[in-house]
Design a protein around this motif. Structure first.
Motif, short mmCIF file in Angstrom:
data_model
loop_
_atom_site.label_atom_id
_atom_site.label_comp_id
_atom_site.label_asym_id
_atom_site.label_seq_id
_atom_site.Cartn_x
_atom_site.Cartn_y
_atom_site.Cartn_z
N PHE A 180 0.88 -1.22 0.12
CA PHE A 180 0.01 -0.05 -0.03
C PHE A 180 1.00 1.35 -0.08
CE2 PHE A 180 -2.21 3.40 2.31
CZ PHE A 180 -3.38 3.52 1.43
N VAL A 181 1.94 1.34 0.85
CA VAL A 181 2.74 2.32 0.61
C VAL A 181 3.41 2.73 -0.28
CG1 VAL A 181 4.96 3.45 1.97
CG2 VAL A 181 3.29 2.33 3.41
N ILE A 182 3.93 1.44 -0.97
CA ILE A 182 4.56 1.74 -2.39
C ILE A 182 3.74 2.30 -3.33
CG2 ILE A 182 5.88 0.31 -4.08
CD1 ILE A 182 6.84 -1.57 -2.08
N LEU A 183 2.68 1.76 -3.44
CA LEU A 183 1.69 2.26 -4.54
C LEU A 183 0.93 3.55 -4.16
CD1 LEU A 183 -0.59 -1.11 -4.88
CD2 LEU A 183 1.29 -0.13 -6.34
N GLY B 194 1.73 1.65 -20.87
CA GLY B 194 1.32 0.87 -19.63
C GLY B 194 0.14 -0.04 -20.30
N GLY B 195 -0.72 0.63 -21.32
CA GLY B 195 -1.86 -0.17 -21.78
C GLY B 195 -0.94 -1.51 -22.31
N ALA B 196 0.05 -1.51 -23.06
CA ALA B 196 0.95 -2.39 -23.58
C ALA B 196 1.43 -3.63 -22.66
CB ALA B 196 2.00 -2.13 -24.45
N LEU B 197 1.88 -3.00 -21.63
CA LEU B 197 2.26 -3.89 -20.56
C LEU B 197 1.07 -4.77 -19.94
CD1 LEU B 197 4.28 -4.84 -18.39
CD2 LEU B 197 3.92 -2.65 -16.96
N LEU B 198 -0.11 -4.02 -19.54
CA LEU B 198 -1.22 -4.68 -19.05
C LEU B 198 -1.74 -5.70 -19.96
CD1 LEU B 198 -3.21 -1.73 -17.56
CD2 LEU B 198 -1.43 -3.29 -16.34
N PHE B 199 -1.58 -5.54 -21.35
CA PHE B 199 -1.94 -6.34 -22.49
C PHE B 199 -1.06 -7.79 -22.26
CE2 PHE B 199 -2.25 -8.39 -26.63
CZ PHE B 199 -3.80 -8.51 -26.61
N LEU B 200 0.16 -7.42 -22.10
CA LEU B 200 1.06 -8.77 -22.00
C LEU B 200 0.84 -9.53 -20.77
CD1 LEU B 200 4.40 -6.95 -22.90
CD2 LEU B 200 2.99 -8.68 -24.44
N ILE B 201 0.36 -8.75 -19.70
CA ILE B 201 -0.07 -9.46 -18.51
C ILE B 201 -1.34 -10.28 -18.74
CG2 ILE B 201 -0.75 -9.07 -15.98
CD1 ILE B 201 1.20 -6.79 -15.93
N ALA B 202 -2.31 -9.63 -19.34
CA ALA B 202 -3.46 -10.36 -19.71
C ALA B 202 -3.13 -11.67 -20.46
CB ALA B 202 -4.51 -9.62 -20.51
N VAL B 203 -2.24 -11.72 -21.56
CA VAL B 203 -2.00 -12.71 -22.38
C VAL B 203 -1.28 -13.69 -21.39
CG1 VAL B 203 -0.51 -13.66 -24.11
CG2 VAL B 203 -1.54 -11.39 -24.54
N GLU B 204 -0.52 -13.44 -20.39
CA GLU B 204 0.03 -14.34 -19.66
C GLU B 204 -0.94 -15.14 -18.77
OE1 GLU B 204 2.90 -12.10 -17.31
OE2 GLU B 204 4.48 -12.69 -18.51
N GLY C 82 3.74 -5.05 -7.75
CA GLY C 82 4.71 -5.11 -8.88
C GLY C 82 4.64 -4.03 -10.15
N PRO C 83 5.30 -4.11 -11.13
CA PRO C 83 5.21 -3.04 -12.22
C PRO C 83 3.78 -2.69 -12.70
CG PRO C 83 6.91 -4.59 -12.45
CD PRO C 83 6.29 -5.23 -11.36
N GLY C 84 2.88 -3.95 -13.04
CA GLY C 84 1.65 -3.73 -13.42
C GLY C 84 0.99 -2.69 -12.56
N ALA C 85 0.84 -3.27 -11.23
CA ALA C 85 0.09 -2.32 -10.29
C ALA C 85 0.75 -1.22 -10.37
CB ALA C 85 0.20 -2.85 -8.87
#
Length: 207
Positions: free
Chosen positions: A49-52, A77-87, A122-125
């Motif tokens: 929570f503190v980090i975010l 950021g959208g591209a990063l989130l899309f990669l996470i979605a694929v994972e 993490g990076p996505g959050a």
């Protein structure tokens, strides 16, 4: 305001993925008592929570300092989130997280690494909270709603961690995989929306 809260909740819940992290939490805390698991869970959630929060308030300033505009960050950021979605859709995310969880650590306490970082915060959050706060720049009340939603998602993660043994038996591997794939589809759509918002800001795509 309700629409903002719902959108932020869905995005952050999918990215942080408390349900998917629950079996990993179990694997990271073998043989520990309920009290010990609770202490680790609370510590991990508070640190995340503190980090975010730091990224929520200072993320855009950091981007400006290195010459990166919000439209560019929305697209990346959208591209990063899309990669996470694929994972998530192809079960690669779970395998990656389990590998991170298995990395050697200096102590038995996994609350800072890998729970707080890189699993919860993490990076996505980080990218997601910067994007959400940037879209609401100047609207302090809405930004506080986003932070409240973020705290709610982390609170859900805390509750699930504390109920981890029961939840894992209740859902089973099939249930967790099914939920992960559904969330992956939602995240793919949200990531495309972030990219379109960035392109619209550049005048490349229509609103």
């Amino acid at each position: 305001m309700t629409e903002i809260a719902i959108s932020a909740f869905v995005t952050l819940f999918v990215i942080i993925d408390p349900i998917g992290l629950t079996p990993i939490f179990v694997a990271l805390t073998p043989g520990l008592s309920r009290t010990e698991r609770t202490k680790i869970a609370v510590r991990a959630v508070v640190i995340a929570f503190v980090i975010l929060c730091l990224f929520a308030f200072l993320g855009e300033a950091l981007l400006n300092a290195v010459g990166i505009g919000m439209p560019a960050f929305r697209i990346s950021g959208g591209a990063l989130l899309f990669l996470i979605a694929v994972e998530m859709l192809f079960e690669r995310r779970t395998a990656r997280r389990e590998k991170q969880a298995d990395e050697p650590e200096p102590s038995r306490d996994p609350s800072v690494f890998p729970l707080a970082l890189p699993l919860l915060g993490g990076p996505g959050a980080m990218a997601t909270i910067v994007l959400l706060m940037g879209e609401l720049e100047g609207d302090f009340a809405s930004q506080m709603v986003v932070l409240g939603v973020m705290a709610t998602v982390l609170l859900i993660a805390l509750i699930l961690f504390m109920m981890s043994g029961v939840l894992e038996r209740l859902l089973g591997a099939v249930g967790i995989n099914l939920i992960t794939r559904i969330l992956g589809v939602l995240l793919a759509a949200l990531s495309v929306q972030f990219i379109l918002d960035g392109l619209t800001a550049y005048g490349i795509a229509g609103s």
